[in-house]
Write an enzyme that holds these catalytic residues in place. Structure first.
Site, PDB file in Angstrom:
ATOM      1  N   HIS A  54       0.897  -1.198  -0.074  1.00 36.31           N
ATOM      2  CA  HIS A  54      -0.007  -0.005  -0.027  1.00 36.31           C
ATOM      3  C   HIS A  54       0.794   1.143  -0.186  1.00 36.31           C
ATOM      4  O   HIS A  54       2.023   1.171  -0.004  1.00 36.31           O
ATOM      5  CB  HIS A  54      -0.978   0.066   1.204  1.00 36.31           C
ATOM      6  CG  HIS A  54      -0.476   0.015   2.542  1.00 36.31           C
ATOM      7  ND1 HIS A  54       0.481  -0.870   2.850  1.00 36.31           N
ATOM      8  CD2 HIS A  54      -0.479   1.172   3.588  1.00 36.31           C
ATOM      9  CE1 HIS A  54       0.816  -0.647   4.180  1.00 36.31           C
ATOM     10  NE2 HIS A  54       0.249   0.450   4.674  1.00 36.31           N
ATOM     11  N   HIS A  56       1.616   3.971   1.879  1.00 32.71           N
ATOM     12  CA  HIS A  56       2.095   4.578   2.900  1.00 32.71           C
ATOM     13  C   HIS A  56       3.627   4.824   2.890  1.00 32.71           C
ATOM     14  O   HIS A  56       4.312   3.832   2.554  1.00 32.71           O
ATOM     15  CB  HIS A  56       1.512   4.001   4.387  1.00 32.71           C
ATOM     16  CG  HIS A  56       0.102   4.300   4.834  1.00 32.71           C
ATOM     17  ND1 HIS A  56      -0.591   3.472   5.654  1.00 32.71           N
ATOM     18  CD2 HIS A  56      -0.798   5.269   4.451  1.00 32.71           C
ATOM     19  CE1 HIS A  56      -1.858   3.916   5.885  1.00 32.71           C
ATOM     20  NE2 HIS A  56      -1.871   5.077   4.849  1.00 32.71           N
ATOM     21  N   ASP A  58       5.890   4.788   5.219  1.00 30.42           N
ATOM     22  CA  ASP A  58       6.532   3.672   5.598  1.00 30.42           C
ATOM     23  C   ASP A  58       6.687   2.440   4.882  1.00 30.42           C
ATOM     24  O   ASP A  58       7.372   1.270   5.260  1.00 30.42           O
ATOM     25  CB  ASP A  58       6.283   3.514   7.184  1.00 30.42           C
ATOM     26  CG  ASP A  58       4.994   3.056   7.603  1.00 30.42           C
ATOM     27  OD1 ASP A  58       4.059   3.583   6.774  1.00 30.42           O
ATOM     28  OD2 ASP A  58       4.735   2.142   8.193  1.00 30.42           O
ATOM     29  N   HIS A  59       6.196   2.615   3.526  1.00 27.31           N
ATOM     30  CA  HIS A  59       6.053   1.169   3.025  1.00 27.31           C
ATOM     31  C   HIS A  59       6.537   1.241   1.398  1.00 27.31           C
ATOM     32  O   HIS A  59       6.989   0.712   0.865  1.00 27.31           O
ATOM     33  CB  HIS A  59       4.620   0.508   2.747  1.00 27.31           C
ATOM     34  CG  HIS A  59       4.228   0.177   4.203  1.00 27.31           C
ATOM     35  ND1 HIS A  59       4.093  -1.228   4.446  1.00 27.31           N
ATOM     36  CD2 HIS A  59       3.788   0.845   5.280  1.00 27.31           C
ATOM     37  CE1 HIS A  59       3.456  -0.981   5.784  1.00 27.31           C
ATOM     38  NE2 HIS A  59       3.488   0.019   6.434  1.00 27.31           N
ATOM     39  N   HIS A 121      -7.385  -1.223   5.895  1.00 26.70           N
ATOM     40  CA  HIS A 121      -6.264  -0.368   6.432  1.00 26.70           C
ATOM     41  C   HIS A 121      -6.293   0.905   5.596  1.00 26.70           C
ATOM     42  O   HIS A 121      -6.267   2.271   6.050  1.00 26.70           O
ATOM     43  CB  HIS A 121      -4.884  -0.918   6.364  1.00 26.70           C
ATOM     44  CG  HIS A 121      -3.694   0.011   6.913  1.00 26.70           C
ATOM     45  ND1 HIS A 121      -3.770   0.351   8.262  1.00 26.70           N
ATOM     46  CD2 HIS A 121      -2.730   0.211   6.211  1.00 26.70           C
ATOM     47  CE1 HIS A 121      -2.672   1.259   7.959  1.00 26.70           C
ATOM     48  NE2 HIS A 121      -2.021   0.940   7.092  1.00 26.70           N
ATOM     49  N   ASP A 145      -0.038  -3.845   6.428  1.00 26.81           N
ATOM     50  CA  ASP A 145      -0.628  -3.529   7.625  1.00 26.81           C
ATOM     51  C   ASP A 145      -1.879  -4.015   7.811  1.00 26.81           C
ATOM     52  O   ASP A 145      -2.865  -3.449   8.201  1.00 26.81           O
ATOM     53  CB  ASP A 145      -0.440  -1.940   7.730  1.00 26.81           C
ATOM     54  CG  ASP A 145       0.833  -1.309   7.945  1.00 26.81           C
ATOM     55  OD1 ASP A 145       1.961  -2.126   8.130  1.00 26.81           O
ATOM     56  OD2 ASP A 145       1.150  -0.026   7.733  1.00 26.81           O
ATOM     57  N   HIS A 183       5.369  -4.591  10.566  1.00 27.98           N
ATOM     58  CA  HIS A 183       5.700  -3.833  12.040  1.00 27.98           C
ATOM     59  C   HIS A 183       5.874  -4.909  12.983  1.00 27.98           C
ATOM     60  O   HIS A 183       4.937  -5.971  13.317  1.00 27.98           O
ATOM     61  CB  HIS A 183       4.596  -3.017  12.271  1.00 27.98           C
ATOM     62  CG  HIS A 183       4.271  -1.539  11.363  1.00 27.98           C
ATOM     63  ND1 HIS A 183       5.250  -0.463  11.779  1.00 27.98           N
ATOM     64  CD2 HIS A 183       3.641  -1.312  10.395  1.00 27.98           C
ATOM     65  CE1 HIS A 183       4.898   0.524  10.922  1.00 27.98           C
ATOM     66  NE2 HIS A 183       3.969  -0.072   9.999  1.00 27.98           N
TER      67      HIS A 183
END
Ligand code: ZN
Ligand code: FE
Length: 265
Positions: A54, A56, A58-59, A121, A145, A183
């Protein structure tokens, strides 16, 4: 094929699928480029694919720098994420297949991943599932996530009904599937889980074990789907004890109430 876990940022994991014979690698959700580049150099392999679950930061934060270092890399993501994933070239929908490695006739080195559309998410979230290539080898699920060890991702763009649908899909995979979630949230998740499922013996023991693992800074990812089905409240919306603890007998409402409590925890 080997999967290497790279811890980055505060609590993210980047996963590198490495084929040492073909000297190639695919990366899942590169939050940052530098640690991936360092690992690729250490393994002496070339990056051929970026699999994003996805959009975001942090990805996908490392996408651009990885593309600059490996201009031929293929960048995969969900079709609904069009415009949100840097460098995306392949727009995947449910049921699509992705390939990593290419060794015609040798199934062990030709890993075919199945794409699962799992909104919740985010509205565009996908997972990559690599089924077992031999009977005694587990399948590998990269679910970003969505399922976490002992928990699940927050509902930023999706509804509880969508997330229950997505979890239902994931829950159908074999129990020995390894879940590579993005995570290290496990300890916090289990501390919450025990509040809604206090009489679950296996959960009680898991909390003890994970507390010990984290005290020694041992990673708790990957986890196994079978363990999650028995101890993760976000996969147990249809279990009587969970429904009773949030005073509902409806699956989606049970999930929504558990998620709501976790948001406040
Ligand atoms: Zn996310
Ligand atoms: Fe994340």
């Amino acid at each position: 094929m080997e999967i290497i876990r790279i811890p980055v940022l505060a609590d993210n994991y980047i996963f590198l699928m490495v084929d040492l014979e073909l000297k190639i690698a695919a990366v899942v959700d590169p939050a940052e480029a530098a640690p991936v580049l360092a690992e690729l150099a250490r393994q002496q392999v070339e990056l051929v694919a970026i699999f994003n679950t996805h959009h975001h930061g942090d990805h996908v934060g490392g996408n651009k720098e990885l593309i600059a270092a490996f201009p031929d890399v293929r960048v995969y993501g969900g079709a609904e994420d069009r415009g949100r994933i840097p460098g995306q070239q392949v727009y995947l929908v449910d049921g699509d297949r992705v390939q990593f490695g290419d060794y015609p006739g040798d199934r062990l080195r030709q890993r075919i991943g199945e794409v699962l559309f799992i909104p919740g998410h985010t509205r565009a979230h996908i997972a990559y599932y690599f089924p077992p290539v031999e009977s005694d080898v587990p399948g590998e699920l990269f679910c970003g996530d969505t399922i976490f060890a002992g928990g699940c991702g927050r509902l930023f763009e999706g509804t509880p009904a969508q997330m229950v649908g997505s979890m239902t899909k994931l829950r159908q995979l074999p129990d020995n599937t390894r879940i590579w979630c993005a995570h290290e949230y496990t300890l916090g998740n289990l501390k919450f889980a025990i509040t809604v499922d206090p009489d679950n013996r296996e959960l009680q023991q898991r909390l003890v074990d994970v507390t010990e693992s984290r005290r020694k800074l041992i990673p708790t990812v990957p986890t196994l789907l079978g363990i999650e089905k028995r101890t993760n409240p976000f996969l147990r919306w249809d279990v009587g004890a969970l429904q009773a603890s949030v005073a509902s007998n409806d699956a989606v409402e049970t999930f929504a109430r558990i998620r709501g409590r976790k948001d406040q925890f």
